[in-house]
Design a protein around this motif. Structure first.
Motif, PDB file in Angstrom:
ATOM      1  N   UNK A  18      11.190  20.475  83.214  1.00 34.29           N
ATOM      2  CA  UNK A  18      10.255  19.789  83.259  1.00 34.29           C
ATOM      3  C   UNK A  18       9.550  19.318  82.004  1.00 34.29           C
ATOM      4  N   UNK A  19       9.205  19.981  81.135  1.00 30.42           N
ATOM      5  CA  UNK A  19       8.703  20.081  79.474  1.00 30.42           C
ATOM      6  C   UNK A  19       9.551  18.661  79.225  1.00 30.42           C
ATOM      7  N   UNK A  20      10.986  19.018  78.679  1.00 24.50           N
ATOM      8  CA  UNK A  20      11.433  17.766  78.227  1.00 24.50           C
ATOM      9  C   UNK A  20      11.176  16.681  79.289  1.00 24.50           C
ATOM     10  N   UNK A  21      11.557  16.794  80.774  1.00 25.86           N
ATOM     11  CA  UNK A  21      11.117  15.424  81.389  1.00 25.86           C
ATOM     12  C   UNK A  21      10.209  14.862  80.466  1.00 25.86           C
ATOM     13  N   UNK A  22       8.621  15.523  80.924  1.00 23.66           N
ATOM     14  CA  UNK A  22       7.168  15.245  80.225  1.00 23.66           C
ATOM     15  C   UNK A  22       7.480  14.539  79.115  1.00 23.66           C
ATOM     16  N   UNK A  23       9.242  15.024  78.035  1.00 22.77           N
ATOM     17  CA  UNK A  23       8.414  14.603  76.485  1.00 22.77           C
ATOM     18  C   UNK A  23       8.689  13.165  77.287  1.00 22.77           C
ATOM     19  N   UNK A  77      15.215  27.835  95.637  1.00 22.44           N
ATOM     20  CA  UNK A  77      15.847  26.759  95.535  1.00 22.44           C
ATOM     21  C   UNK A  77      14.592  24.614  94.638  1.00 22.44           C
ATOM     22  N   UNK A  78      15.099  24.657  93.001  1.00 19.39           N
ATOM     23  CA  UNK A  78      14.519  24.036  93.060  1.00 19.39           C
ATOM     24  C   UNK A  78      14.712  22.719  93.224  1.00 19.39           C
ATOM     25  N   UNK A  79      15.316  21.711  93.909  1.00 18.91           N
ATOM     26  CA  UNK A  79      15.407  20.143  94.312  1.00 18.91           C
ATOM     27  C   UNK A  79      14.852  19.052  93.285  1.00 18.91           C
ATOM     28  N   UNK A  80      15.959  18.766  92.562  1.00 18.79           N
ATOM     29  CA  UNK A  80      14.900  17.810  91.859  1.00 18.79           C
ATOM     30  C   UNK A  80      15.877  16.547  91.966  1.00 18.79           C
ATOM     31  N   UNK A  81      15.561  15.938  93.790  1.00 23.69           N
ATOM     32  CA  UNK A  81      16.034  14.743  94.727  1.00 23.69           C
ATOM     33  C   UNK A  81      15.559  14.649  95.660  1.00 23.69           C
ATOM     34  N   UNK A  99      22.801  18.158  91.330  1.00 29.13           N
ATOM     35  CA  UNK A  99      23.514  17.672  92.632  1.00 29.13           C
ATOM     36  C   UNK A  99      22.836  17.320  93.428  1.00 29.13           C
ATOM     37  N   UNK A 100      21.880  17.954  93.660  1.00 32.69           N
ATOM     38  CA  UNK A 100      20.001  17.330  94.486  1.00 32.69           C
ATOM     39  C   UNK A 100      19.997  16.158  93.329  1.00 32.69           C
ATOM     40  N   UNK A 101      19.855  15.907  92.258  1.00 34.88           N
ATOM     41  CA  UNK A 101      19.133  14.214  91.838  1.00 34.88           C
ATOM     42  C   UNK A 101      20.432  13.615  91.979  1.00 34.88           C
ATOM     43  N   UNK A 102      21.285  14.033  92.095  1.00 39.82           N
ATOM     44  CA  UNK A 102      23.199  12.824  91.756  1.00 39.82           C
ATOM     45  C   UNK A 102      22.821  12.606  93.664  1.00 39.82           C
ATOM     46  N   UNK A 149      10.498  11.669  92.707  1.00 38.14           N
ATOM     47  CA  UNK A 149      11.351  13.831  93.008  1.00 38.14           C
ATOM     48  C   UNK A 149      10.824  14.060  91.832  1.00 38.14           C
ATOM     49  N   UNK A 150      10.037  13.956  90.852  1.00 34.31           N
ATOM     50  CA  UNK A 150       9.833  14.036  89.807  1.00 34.31           C
ATOM     51  C   UNK A 150       8.368  14.564  90.212  1.00 34.31           C
ATOM     52  N   UNK A 151       7.509  13.800  90.795  1.00 37.19           N
ATOM     53  CA  UNK A 151       5.999  14.283  91.085  1.00 37.19           C
ATOM     54  C   UNK A 151       6.050  15.265  91.784  1.00 37.19           C
ATOM     55  N   UNK A 152       6.582  15.668  93.045  1.00 36.92           N
ATOM     56  CA  UNK A 152       6.751  16.604  93.674  1.00 36.92           C
ATOM     57  C   UNK A 152       6.523  18.077  92.552  1.00 36.92           C
TER      58      UNK A 152
END
Lengths: 629, 263
Positions: free
Chosen positions: A99-104, A358-362, A418-421, A541-544
């Motif tokens: 998440x931090x690197x996503x913020x970046x 379970x941290x879903x990224x999608x 995988x959830x992101x994909x 997804x990231x908003x969530x």
């Protein structure tokens, strides 16, 4: 025949950049265990800086020099990022690092536009490789041939670096056991920094080398990072050979997929990835993942249901929220409806993350599926609104049932990827299957019926559903199912040893979360009056994820608070500034570094501290609180 | 004496990893209410053997039967449903839950309430959970977060969790590892008492010979994957082969000194 050969060579050439970026990501993950979402951003900065330099410097030496200098410059930026940001979060859970690197990444996207402008930039052709070579009547750009030769050369150099130098030996040792290497007296800090620099250098080089082939633009980071995730997941995180093989595989799949299945070319790659993950969950050349570490600083207080006073307070808050139409205007009510819908979305992910671990990224996939479900039912079947609202979420439920089955076979970072994909698969279906989904144009004019059409009525509807959903999920947290699900999160070994089928529990949780998200999506379709592929995109997804983390993962009511604060802030920011991504990205980084427990977690901590200092606390109660901090 | 099958019957259990024969043709049996110790030097194959008993690991060949019913090839969770509780060498508990909730989860699973989405878990089998905790002497800790327990208390909690499905057989992998000497004696005395009262068969592995000789009814000795001795503590202690395996660990000296003390 010649055509297919050329197509094959084009695929190989595309593999070069992909391999460079993916190998960098892999090397960084191997040693630091950080999945660097910002890797795409470094790739993009590499391309932008190389563009500027190649425009200034002339001649062949100037061009190639500029490429190398750009890569070094970005590596330097990487070192800065590592020292200032990453060093603080090496011991945080994997999710926080992602998440931090996503913020970046978000920050970089705005900064790049600020510096270089929003338009696509077309760079110079590479001196010495400007022409094309004739191959049985087909043209192959000679620059492509250069790239084809380049990637095995880079692979060879990396191999020498890791096998023949002292640094390489240390890196390989740290990849196997960081703590042991530290115990042997190696300065871990600088090892990590240097590894990060090398990884970023490779990413930037990949970006810089793209400029003769592709225009430079400010969305290239997200495009490449999804591909790179796919590559490292197929090849195996931490394996450079794996990155090479998978980069070639993915690029060829793309090159030929377009010929064979023009409609579903994107899906093909993700299908291959799903198959690989199920057969070899740690990738073709990877090793099984070590169990996720628990973070010492994040001790969890056992959860308890609300006391009757707290229930009254929650009810009072709901009553206050319900009285909003008495004094607020239409715009405020629309914002209120949107916030209520995002509360539904956030609590659904929060349930999956905090109770199921379970941290879903999608997660947006199921939100969007619910929205599309409503759109199909309303536009094609012409069903009444209430029926659409009830049945629409079932599409999210079905999506979650199918994808969830595969996703719960994995855990940790691999589950996230995988959830992101899967979300990307759904997104590309919505985007490419124009005849059904309308593609980029979406499906328009899905308006609520008269009984829910006015802003205040719709607001009450959204608020009511949000309250019901939140209560239902809360009941589930404290149901036998919720207890058992938490048990699988805490210890797989123990839960299996007391007869719990963890995968089935997790699958059920995934379906519950997906269906709930679908309910949010269904309302969202009516709120906006339309459905677009963005409703299931990565940024949603990231908003969530941000809403959940902001509220606090390890609390019960974090989802609600996080959604309200984040969404209100977001809407306000977008209306106030053009640089909303920059502010938002900075905000995310700040949460991760400063408030890893989120808002609710912070409040709980403060409340406990106060209770501790108050004298009449019973010793039996006070003691666990002390050690929980 | 009787035709009824023994509680646990192990027959020709074999497991290899590549060229290493971790366990070779091990057979033994266990009666209800009996406390059986499985001992052997490091690398003897104790843990491999143990893991094959509850489905954590799959044998290459051989059989494990519980009251005549085959358990080989079953998953740990299915073996548990047949009435086998287990504790781990390194405790495995639910760190973010309270002590009582840890036991409640096991009771929820035992009562097949896992997919009950609507009930109130804090009230599920609260009394029974309390009784189990009392039984292992943890009654006063019920509301403490499990993550902050001392190691010895975690071991006792694991015992309570393992007893939640009213097991016929209890598997304890190094139950006293990492505990202080007095805690060891207490835990094993407690286990033995529960086993006798409820007629539960107990199989445990252990390195501490004091614990083994004091609490085991019978001992089986494993070396290099093979069973080299079996019998009462006195028999095993006098077995020259066992002495040879353990020589240098002070067993002979210990044994001589204790004969006089405990007789």
């Amino acid at each position: 025949m010649a055509f297919y050969v050329v197509q094959f060579l084009t695929g190989l050439a595309s593999a070069a950049s992909l391999f460079l970026v993916a190998s960098g990501l892999s090397i960084i993950f191997g040693v630091t265990r950080i999945v660097n979402f910002a890797h795409g951003a470094f790739y993009m900065i590499g391309a932008y800086i190389a563009f500027t330099l190649t425009e200034r410097l002339s001649g062949a030496f100037g061009f190639w020099g500029a490429i190398v200098v750009a890569a070094f410059a970005v590596a330097l930026i990487g070192v800065l990022v590592e020292m200032v940001l990453l060093r603080r979060i090496y011991h945080a859970p994997e999710l926080f690092q992602l998440l931090a690197t996503f913020g970046l990444t978000l920050m970089v996207e705005d900064l790049v536009v600020l510096i270089w402008g929003p338009d696509d930039l077309v760079g110079r052709r590479a001196p010495g490789f400007k022409g094309a070579i004739d191959f049985f009547g087909q043209n192959i750009p000679s620059y492509d041939l250069f790239l084809i030769v380049l990637s095995p050369v880079v692979l060879g150099i990396l191999w020498l670096l890791f096998q023949r130098t002292r640094w390489g030996v240390l890196v390989r040792a740290a990849t196997q056991d960081r703590d042991m290497v530290a115990a042997l007296g190696v300065n871990q800090k600088w090892l990590f920094t240097s590894v990060f620099a090398v990884g970023v250098f490779l990413a930037a080089l990949g970006g810089a080398l793209q400029i003769p082939r592709d225009a430079v633009h400010h969305a290239m980071d997200l495009r490449i990072i999804v591909d790179v995730f796919v590559v490292v997941v197929i090849g195996g995180l931490g394996s450079i050979v794996g990155a090479f093989v998978a980069a070639v595989l993915v690029s060829e799949l793309n090159a030929f997929g377009i010929l064979i299945f023009p409609k579903i070319s994107i899906i093909l790659v993700f299908l291959v990835m799903a198959v690989v993950l199920i057969v070899r969950p740690w990738g073709l050349f990877g090793r099984p993942e070590a169990p996720a570490r628990r973070t010492p600083g994040l001790t969890v207080n056992p959860w308890r249901p609300l006391t009757s006073n707290e229930r009254l307070a929650a009810l009072a808050a709901l009553v206050v929220a319900a009285s909003l139409p008495l004094f607020a205007g239409n715009y405020a009510l629309t914002v209120g409806s949107e916030i209520a819908i995002f509360v539904i979305f956030a609590v659904s992910l929060h349930f999956l993350m905090s109770v199921g671990g379970l941290a879903s990224f999608g997660h947006a996939a199921y939100f969007g599926l619910g929205a599309y479900g409503v759109a199909f039912l309303a536009k094609m079947a012409g069903l009444p609104m209430i029926v659409c609202l009830l049945l629409g979420p079932l599409l999210g439920c079905m999506g979650a049932a199918v994808f969830g089955f595969f996703a719960v076979q994995l855990s940790g970072v691999y589950f996230a990827m995988l959830t992101l994909a899967f979300a990307q698969i759904v997104w590309s279906i919505a985007f490419q299957w124009v005849s059904v989904t309308g593609g980029d144009n979406g499906i328009l004019s899905i308006w609520p019926e008269k009984w829910a059409a006015s802003p205040s009525h719709f607001y009450w509807l959204a608020l009511g559903v949000a309250a019901l959903v939140t209560i239902a999920l809360r009941v589930m947290v404290f149901s036998p199912f919720g207890y058992a699900l938490r048990a699988t999160r805490d210890s797989l070994l123990r839960s299996e040893a007391i007869g719990i089928n963890a995968k089935r529990m997790q699958w059920t949780a995934f379906v519950i979360a997906g269906t709930t998200a679908g309910i949010g999506g269904a309302l969202f379709a009516y709120l906006k009056g339309s459905v677009f592929p963005d409703n299931l995109g990565i940024s949603l997804s990231v908003d969530a994820l941000v809403m959940v983390l902001l509220g606090g993962v390890e609390t019960v009511s974090g989802g609600v608070i996080g959604a309200i604060v984040y969404k209100a802030l977001n809407i306000w920011l977008v209306s106030q500034t053009d640089l909303s991504k920059l502010v938002l990205g900075g905000f995310i980084v700040l949460i991760v570094v400063v408030f890893p427990k989120g808002i609710v977690g912070m409040l709980e901590m403060l409340a406990q501290r106060r209770r501790k200092t108050s004298p009449p606390g019973s010793p039996l109660l006070a003691k666990p609180i002390e050690s929980a901090e | 004496m009787s035709v009824a099958p023994p509680l646990l019957a192990v027959e020709g259990l074999t497991k290899s990893y590549g060229g290493i024969h971790a366990v070779r043709g091990v057979s033994f049996s266990l009666r209800a209410g009996e406390i059986l110790a499985l001992i052997g030097p490091n690398g003897a194959g104790k843990s491999t053997c143990f893991d094959m008993l509850n489905g954590q690991n799959r044998p290459d060949s051989g059989h494990v039967r519980l009251l005549g019913e085959e358990t080989t090839g079953k998953k740990p969770r299915d073996v548990w449903r047949m009435g086998v509780g287990r504790t781990f060498q390194i405790t495995a508990t639910f760190a973010t839950m309270t002590v009582r909730e840890n036991v409640q989860v096991a009771l929820i699973s035992h009562g097949k309430q896992l997919f009950n989405l609507w009930g109130s878990a804090p009230n599920v089998d609260r009394g029974e959970a309390g009784r189990l905790l009392e039984l292992v002497g943890m009654g006063g800790y019920a509301d403490r977060p499990c993550g902050e327990l001392a190691y010895g208390d975690l071991k006792r909690l694991e015992l309570a969790v393992a007893l939640a499905n009213q097991p016929k057989l209890l598997l304890m992998d190094e139950p006293t590892a990492g505990m202080a000497p007095r805690e060891r004696v207490e835990l094993m005395r407690l286990t033995a008492q529960i086993a006798r009262e409820k007629s539960i068969g107990v199989l445990f592995t252990e390195h501490d010979m004091d614990v083994v000789f004091e609490h085991a009814d019978r001992i089986i000795v494993l070396n290099r994957g093979m069973l080299i001795a079996e019998g009462s503590p006195a028999e095993v202690r006098g077995n020259p082969q066992v002495q040879a395996v353990y020589l240098g660990e002070g067993l002979l000296y210990d044994a001589e000194h204790r004969e006089g003390a405990s007789a």
